[in-house]
Design an enzyme around this catalytic site. Structure first.
Site, PDB file in Angstrom:
ATOM      1  N   PRO A 289       1.017  -1.299   0.184  1.00 26.11           N
ATOM      2  CA  PRO A 289      -0.085   0.010   0.145  1.00 26.11           C
ATOM      3  C   PRO A 289       0.826   1.222  -0.039  1.00 26.11           C
ATOM      4  O   PRO A 289       1.433   1.552   0.961  1.00 26.11           O
ATOM      5  CB  PRO A 289      -0.847  -0.122   1.356  1.00 26.11           C
ATOM      6  CG  PRO A 289      -0.297  -1.343   2.074  1.00 26.11           C
ATOM      7  CD  PRO A 289       0.727  -2.282   1.107  1.00 26.11           C
ATOM      8  N   GLU A 290       1.099   1.947  -1.056  1.00 20.35           N
ATOM      9  CA  GLU A 290       1.707   3.259  -1.140  1.00 20.35           C
ATOM     10  C   GLU A 290       0.443   3.979  -0.942  1.00 20.35           C
ATOM     11  O   GLU A 290      -0.651   3.840  -1.012  1.00 20.35           O
ATOM     12  CB  GLU A 290       2.320   3.193  -2.564  1.00 20.35           C
ATOM     13  CG  GLU A 290       3.613   2.257  -2.664  1.00 20.35           C
ATOM     14  CD  GLU A 290       4.841   2.719  -3.211  1.00 20.35           C
ATOM     15  OE1 GLU A 290       5.099   4.044  -3.088  1.00 20.35           O
ATOM     16  OE2 GLU A 290       5.304   1.949  -3.957  1.00 20.35           O
TER      17      GLU A 290
END
Length: 281
Positions: free
Chosen positions: A12-13
């Site tokens: 998850p960026e």
DNA sequence: CCCGATTCCTGTAGGC
DNA sequence: TGCCTACAGGAATCGG
């Protein structure tokens, strides 16, 4: 009903965190916490033992995002959630079977379960009653990528005399938030800047290009997240988490889009980095 | 202050 | 098929 939000295959960026926020906020804002179940408190920090009684009965006002942190705002405080390397949030019906690595469950209005799934447990769930921007984890964060203060002049000034590689520089949360390992390589490729170049030796003009490239790659990913959200609804939860078409990351040995170079993989700051030796200088 | 190295953790991939 | 090892990465922390 079972919608997944956040990383599964994907780390998850920032775009994935924003997609998660957009997915859960319309379903949960304005609802009241019925109960909290902590199945495994051993995340990056141990979950506070008093969290369930602190949250019970509170009404969720709004879900915000700062950097890669999700901020669940209540009248009396804020629940800070970070997805770490492998976290995802999912909304299920109550009493849905737990999956392995479902560590925390917050039930709203006795009918909406918000569950944190996080195999590597680098995630974080933390209650604070001070303004979240004052919390030690958030107070030193640099500007958001779309903040006006994040511009070429700013980067050029902050980078003065710094000898760290520009890739590490733009991944530094104190400089700008939301640029993780994958998008750092992608943004520098788009800006045609060599990832190993010293941050202090890059011109104002090139920093302008880096700002444009960072925003471009993050915006494309956020826009794809919109597609993902529609897909979640349509396909009832199968992740299919799309990523921006990556031009260098994971493409070692392949020809660059410039058609002149072969993409190389090197380690910078203990992290894999990808670049084209012909078009990135 | 700056910066590099280390640490947390587990699923996955590759070698044999 | 199975065992073993290496690797992946966000970000806090430590030491020089």
């Amino acid at each position: 009903m079972a919608f997944h939000f956040g990383g599964r295959d994907a780390v998850p960026e920032l775009p994935e965190v924003e997609t998660t926020r957009r997915g859960i906020s319309p379903l949960l804002e304005g609802r009241r916490v019925s109960s909290v179940n902590v199945r495994n408190p051993n995340l990056r920090q141990q979950i506070q033992t008093e969290l369930p009684q602190r949250l019970a009965g509170l009404k969720l006002l709004i879900v915000e995002r700062r950097a890669k942190y999700l901020l669940f705002r209540f009248d009396s405080g804020t629940l800070i959630v970070h997805l770490g390397m492998s976290g995802s949030l999912r909304i299920t019906e109550p009493r849905t079977c737990f999956k392995k690595h479902d560590h925390v469950e917050i039930i709203f209005d006795t009918q909406f379960c918000l569950r944190l799934h996080d195999p590597r447990r680098f995630g974080l769930v933390l209650w604070t009653e001070e303004p979240p921007q004052h919390h030690p984890l958030l107070r030193h964060l640099g500007p958001e990528p779309w903040d006006k203060r994040f511009n070429g002049d700013y980067l050029h000034t902050v980078a003065r005399r710094r000898r760290a590689a520009v890739k590490n520089f733009i991944m530094n949360n104190r400089v700008v938030v939301g640029v993780g390992n994958i998008y750092a390589s992608e943004a520098l490729h788009r800006a045609k800047v060599h990832p190993n170049r010293a941050a202090g030796q890059i011109s104002n003009l090139r920093y302008n290009a880096i700002v444009v490239a960072v925003r471009e790659v993050l915006k494309e990913a956020v826009d794809l997240g919109g597609t993902t959200l529609r897909d979640f609804v349509r396909s009832d939860g199968k992740p299919g988490y799309f990523r921006v078409q990556l031009r260098v990351y994971g493409r070692e040995g392949e020809p660059c889009t410039c058609a002149n170079g072969i993409i190389r993989q090197v380690v910078i700051g203990q992290r894999s980095s990808f670049y084209c030796p012909r078009c990135q200088r």
